[in-house]
Design a protein around this motif. Structure first.
Motif, PDB file in Angstrom:
ATOM      1  N   ALA A 293       0.831  -1.211   0.000  1.00 32.08           N
ATOM      2  CA  ALA A 293       0.000   0.000   0.000  1.00 32.08           C
ATOM      3  C   ALA A 293       0.866   1.261   0.000  1.00 32.08           C
ATOM      4  O   ALA A 293       0.567   2.235  -0.715  1.00 32.08           O
ATOM      5  CB  ALA A 293      -0.938  -0.009   1.203  1.00 32.08           C
ATOM      6  N   ILE A 294       1.927   1.244   0.796  1.00 34.27           N
ATOM      7  CA  ILE A 294       2.831   2.405   0.830  1.00 34.27           C
ATOM      8  C   ILE A 294       3.519   2.577  -0.523  1.00 34.27           C
ATOM      9  O   ILE A 294       3.663   3.707  -1.032  1.00 34.27           O
ATOM     10  CB  ILE A 294       3.862   2.243   1.954  1.00 34.27           C
ATOM     11  N   LEU A 295       3.946   1.468  -1.133  1.00 37.57           N
ATOM     12  CA  LEU A 295       4.584   1.537  -2.449  1.00 37.57           C
ATOM     13  C   LEU A 295       3.609   2.093  -3.489  1.00 37.57           C
ATOM     14  O   LEU A 295       3.993   2.908  -4.340  1.00 37.57           O
ATOM     15  CB  LEU A 295       5.050   0.143  -2.857  1.00 37.57           C
ATOM     16  N   MET A 296       2.359   1.691  -3.391  1.00 38.37           N
ATOM     17  CA  MET A 296       1.335   2.211  -4.294  1.00 38.37           C
ATOM     18  C   MET A 296       1.219   3.730  -4.128  1.00 38.37           C
ATOM     19  O   MET A 296       1.138   4.477  -5.105  1.00 38.37           O
ATOM     20  CB  MET A 296      -0.002   1.538  -4.000  1.00 38.37           C
ATOM     21  N   GLY A 297       1.222   4.198  -2.882  1.00 39.43           N
ATOM     22  CA  GLY A 297       1.138   5.635  -2.614  1.00 39.43           C
ATOM     23  C   GLY A 297       2.328   6.400  -3.170  1.00 39.43           C
ATOM     24  O   GLY A 297       2.182   7.511  -3.689  1.00 39.43           O
ATOM     25  N   LEU A 298       3.538   5.814  -3.083  1.00 37.65           N
ATOM     26  CA  LEU A 298       4.738   6.482  -3.603  1.00 37.65           C
ATOM     27  C   LEU A 298       4.675   6.620  -5.127  1.00 37.65           C
ATOM     28  O   LEU A 298       5.039   7.667  -5.686  1.00 37.65           O
ATOM     29  CB  LEU A 298       5.987   5.702  -3.184  1.00 37.65           C
ATOM     30  N   PHE A 299       4.220   5.548  -5.792  1.00 39.55           N
ATOM     31  CA  PHE A 299       4.069   5.629  -7.248  1.00 39.55           C
ATOM     32  C   PHE A 299       3.022   6.682  -7.620  1.00 39.55           C
ATOM     33  O   PHE A 299       3.183   7.424  -8.597  1.00 39.55           O
ATOM     34  CB  PHE A 299       3.678   4.270  -7.820  1.00 39.55           C
ATOM     35  N   LEU A 300       1.936   6.743  -6.869  1.00 39.71           N
ATOM     36  CA  LEU A 300       0.901   7.745  -7.129  1.00 39.71           C
ATOM     37  C   LEU A 300       1.432   9.158  -6.922  1.00 39.71           C
ATOM     38  O   LEU A 300       1.103  10.076  -7.685  1.00 39.71           O
ATOM     39  CB  LEU A 300      -0.297   7.496  -6.212  1.00 39.71           C
ATOM     40  N   LEU A 301       2.225   9.333  -5.883  1.00 38.63           N
ATOM     41  CA  LEU A 301       2.796  10.644  -5.599  1.00 38.63           C
ATOM     42  C   LEU A 301       3.717  11.087  -6.738  1.00 38.63           C
ATOM     43  O   LEU A 301       3.693  12.251  -7.164  1.00 38.63           O
ATOM     44  CB  LEU A 301       3.574  10.596  -4.285  1.00 38.63           C
ATOM     45  N   ASP A 302       4.506  10.149  -7.264  1.00 42.43           N
ATOM     46  CA  ASP A 302       5.388  10.481  -8.384  1.00 42.43           C
ATOM     47  C   ASP A 302       4.573  10.750  -9.647  1.00 42.43           C
ATOM     48  O   ASP A 302       4.906  11.664 -10.425  1.00 42.43           O
ATOM     49  CB  ASP A 302       6.364   9.332  -8.623  1.00 42.43           C
ATOM     50  N   LEU A 303       3.505   9.970  -9.853  1.00 45.24           N
ATOM     51  CA  LEU A 303       2.624  10.201 -10.999  1.00 45.24           C
ATOM     52  C   LEU A 303       2.005  11.597 -10.929  1.00 45.24           C
ATOM     53  O   LEU A 303       1.915  12.304 -11.937  1.00 45.24           O
ATOM     54  CB  LEU A 303       1.528   9.137 -11.022  1.00 45.24           C
ATOM     55  N   VAL A 400      -5.655  12.510  -3.214  1.00 43.25           N
ATOM     56  CA  VAL A 400      -6.659  11.856  -2.381  1.00 43.25           C
ATOM     57  C   VAL A 400      -6.408  10.356  -2.355  1.00 43.25           C
ATOM     58  O   VAL A 400      -6.522   9.697  -1.315  1.00 43.25           O
ATOM     59  CB  VAL A 400      -8.077  12.157  -2.901  1.00 43.25           C
ATOM     60  N   VAL A 401      -6.039   9.792  -3.500  1.00 42.07           N
ATOM     61  CA  VAL A 401      -5.750   8.361  -3.562  1.00 42.07           C
ATOM     62  C   VAL A 401      -4.469   8.042  -2.789  1.00 42.07           C
ATOM     63  O   VAL A 401      -4.347   6.969  -2.199  1.00 42.07           O
ATOM     64  CB  VAL A 401      -5.635   7.897  -5.031  1.00 42.07           C
ATOM     65  N   VAL A 402      -3.514   8.971  -2.788  1.00 42.79           N
ATOM     66  CA  VAL A 402      -2.301   8.785  -1.984  1.00 42.79           C
ATOM     67  C   VAL A 402      -2.664   8.663  -0.506  1.00 42.79           C
ATOM     68  O   VAL A 402      -2.168   7.784   0.203  1.00 42.79           O
ATOM     69  CB  VAL A 402      -1.315   9.953  -2.201  1.00 42.79           C
ATOM     70  N   VAL A 403      -3.528   9.554  -0.036  1.00 41.55           N
ATOM     71  CA  VAL A 403      -3.985   9.483   1.361  1.00 41.55           C
ATOM     72  C   VAL A 403      -4.681   8.150   1.609  1.00 41.55           C
ATOM     73  O   VAL A 403      -4.502   7.515   2.658  1.00 41.55           O
ATOM     74  CB  VAL A 403      -4.934  10.660   1.678  1.00 41.55           C
ATOM     75  N   GLY A 404      -5.467   7.695   0.625  1.00 36.50           N
ATOM     76  CA  GLY A 404      -6.131   6.404   0.751  1.00 36.50           C
ATOM     77  C   GLY A 404      -5.138   5.260   0.881  1.00 36.50           C
ATOM     78  O   GLY A 404      -5.390   4.286   1.601  1.00 36.50           O
ATOM     79  N   SER A 405      -3.998   5.361   0.204  1.00 39.92           N
ATOM     80  CA  SER A 405      -2.964   4.331   0.306  1.00 39.92           C
ATOM     81  C   SER A 405      -2.386   4.265   1.717  1.00 39.92           C
ATOM     82  O   SER A 405      -2.141   3.173   2.255  1.00 39.92           O
ATOM     83  CB  SER A 405      -1.835   4.610  -0.700  1.00 39.92           C
ATOM     84  N   LEU A 406      -2.179   5.423   2.324  1.00 41.09           N
ATOM     85  CA  LEU A 406      -1.666   5.451   3.701  1.00 41.09           C
ATOM     86  C   LEU A 406      -2.686   4.849   4.661  1.00 41.09           C
ATOM     87  O   LEU A 406      -2.328   4.104   5.590  1.00 41.09           O
ATOM     88  CB  LEU A 406      -1.334   6.888   4.102  1.00 41.09           C
ATOM     89  N   LEU A 407      -3.963   5.149   4.439  1.00 34.66           N
ATOM     90  CA  LEU A 407      -5.017   4.569   5.265  1.00 34.66           C
ATOM     91  C   LEU A 407      -5.064   3.056   5.091  1.00 34.66           C
ATOM     92  O   LEU A 407      -5.186   2.305   6.072  1.00 34.66           O
ATOM     93  CB  LEU A 407      -6.360   5.190   4.896  1.00 34.66           C
ATOM     94  N   ALA A 408      -4.947   2.591   3.849  1.00 32.88           N
ATOM     95  CA  ALA A 408      -4.958   1.160   3.575  1.00 32.88           C
ATOM     96  C   ALA A 408      -3.776   0.465   4.245  1.00 32.88           C
ATOM     97  O   ALA A 408      -3.915  -0.644   4.780  1.00 32.88           O
ATOM     98  CB  ALA A 408      -4.927   0.916   2.067  1.00 32.88           C
ATOM     99  N   ALA A 409      -2.614   1.117   4.226  1.00 29.95           N
ATOM    100  CA  ALA A 409      -1.431   0.535   4.871  1.00 29.95           C
ATOM    101  C   ALA A 409      -1.640   0.399   6.372  1.00 29.95           C
ATOM    102  O   ALA A 409      -1.270  -0.618   6.980  1.00 29.95           O
ATOM    103  CB  ALA A 409      -0.205   1.405   4.584  1.00 29.95           C
ATOM    104  N   ALA A 410      -2.235   1.418   6.988  1.00 35.66           N
ATOM    105  CA  ALA A 410      -2.488   1.368   8.432  1.00 35.66           C
ATOM    106  C   ALA A 410      -3.466   0.245   8.790  1.00 35.66           C
ATOM    107  O   ALA A 410      -3.259  -0.490   9.764  1.00 35.66           O
ATOM    108  CB  ALA A 410      -3.036   2.715   8.905  1.00 35.66           C
TER     109      ALA A 410
END
Length: 426
Positions: A293-303, A400-410
């Motif tokens: 989930a965190i990796l997904m958020g990092l890719f989204l942040l770079d995108l 918003v999806v990045v924030v969702g990734s952090l929530l999913a990781a938690a």
């Protein structure tokens, strides 16, 4: 991974995999052909097109709210292979209506068929996951789940591509032919007799849905697993909604590039779905889900960063011209990374969901998960629409999806800890 692929040679798995693949392919072929027909040949008004898309999405998701509880009950107290044959027989009738709608360019017939396909998917959904622990050994369930997910996304990808390039007349013949083949293949699924003696079914869909969800969510591990999966599907709903406007209005590219985005995303999810089995070695565990989930958020942040600084061309470009633009390959790598991380995140959670409960309650647990997931998808789509309405740019919704990734990781981390505690006390 090789051990998982060997499942494709066995009758206890291959017919189910093939039936699911054909169903996903047919769903998306019909939906894509319908949207293309309505957008380019029936309507020529932006507001009408938007209203049609909203109605279509609502009609397809609505059956999951209405009938998932009933579908879960039936899957638990009836032979699952028998239900598959009934569902695939009904699909032939549905596609007769859908094919007629495509040929006659009839919006009411098209929407009727779309709603019916939602019902079809609602009743098939609990079965495809509940069958796995019943037909496969415990060390094969994760691999089987990954293959089912990879096959599903492969079917989705192929259906979108075929539905987008063939004329409506050819699409009408194809969806009917695929439904017939799906019925033949579904006949080969081995018997899966009910594992519950109580064969009573509550036909009051609202009461049954409320009871099903409440009975499932009170178990902490199930609650966390369903919450994490729903968080993923909310993110997926937002991403699926923003792809086309991102490609068209931000990147300055045409439908070819939008199709390329869908292709890369589907391939990424499929690869992630299979690859996670290799990392886990066939063990059902959520230990890699937080990192995914965190990796997904990092890719989204770079995108988001690349899209924010994108220099759009003066005229709309196709996929060849797009790939020559500076940063295009960077965006595709990010997109692939998001999708692969998502596949690695969600597949172990589905496997956990189906193996952490008694076989008596597997299908109902999946049905409860479908109800909550559907609500999360609707919320994701509505959230995207609301953000756009108040002036948030398309690239801004990626945050918003990045924030969702952090929530999913938690949530996934809490699930992993809860599962570890359960194992240590067992």
């Amino acid at each position: 991974m090789q051990a998982s692929l060997k499942l494709l040679t066995r009758r206890k798995f291959l017919p189910l995999f093939s039936t699911q693949f054909l169903g996903a392919f047919n769903d998306n072929l019909f939906k894509t052909a319908m949207v293309m027909l309505v957008t380019y040949r029936i309507f020529s008004d932006n507001r009408l097109e938007a209203a049609f898309n909203a109605a279509a999405n609502a009609l397809f998701i609505l059956p999951f709210f209405l009938f998932s509880a009933l579908a879960g009950q039936l899957a638990d107290c009836r032979d699952k292979a028998w239900i598959i044959r009934i569902v695939k027989t009904v699909e032939i009738g549905i596609m007769l209506v859908g094919a007629s709608g495509l040929l006659l360019q009839s919006v009411p017939l098209l929407l009727t068929a779309l709603f019916a396909m939602g019902v079809h998917s609602t009743f098939f959904g609990p079965i495809k996951y509940a069958l796995l622990p019943q037909h496969l050994d415990s060390d094969e369930v994760l691999g089987g789940t990954g293959l089912i997910e990879a096959g599903t996304y492969g079917g989705v990808l192929l259906g979108i591509i075929v539905g987008g390039i063939i004329p409506a007349e050819a699409a009408a013949a194809t969806v009917l032919a695929v439904a017939l083949v799906g019925r033949i293949v579904g006949q080969q699924v081995p018997p899966a007799p009910p594992v519950i003696e109580d064969d009573s079914v509550d036909l009051h869909v609202v009461r049954a849905s409320i009871r099903l969800v409440s009975e499932t969510l009170h178990v902490p591990r199930l609650f966390l697993a369903i919450l994490a999966i729903s968080c993923f599907w909310m993110q997926a709903a937002i991403l699926g909604t923003l792809f086309v406007p991102l490609v068209k209005n931000v990147l300055g590219a045409d439908q070819e590039v939008a199709t390329l985005f869908l292709a890369v995303f589907s391939v990424g999810v499929g690869i992630g779905s299979v690859a996670i089995n290799r990392l886990l070695g066939g063990t059902v565990s959520a230990r890699y889900a937080p990192a995914a989930a965190i990796l997904m958020g990092l890719f989204l942040l770079d995108l988001h960063h690349v899209a924010e600084h994108w220099d759009a061309p003066d005229a709309m470009v196709g996929w060849k011209a797009f790939l020559e633009l500076r940063g295009a390959k960077h965006i595709l790598v990010d997109l692939f990374g998001v999708a692969m991380s998502g596949g690695m995140f969600v597949v172990p959670l589905y496997a956990f969901l189906t193996t952490t409960v008694d076989k008596l309650h597997t299908a109902r647990t999946v049905a409860a998960n479908n109800i909550v997931n559907s609500g999360a998808m609707v919320m994701g789509a509505l959230l995207f629409a609301a953000l756009i309405r108040v002036g948030v740019p398309v690239t801004g919704t990626l945050l918003v999806v990045v924030v969702g990734s952090l929530l999913a990781a938690a949530i996934a981390w809490r699930l992993h800890r809860a599962a570890d505690r359960a194992l240590s006390s067992a």
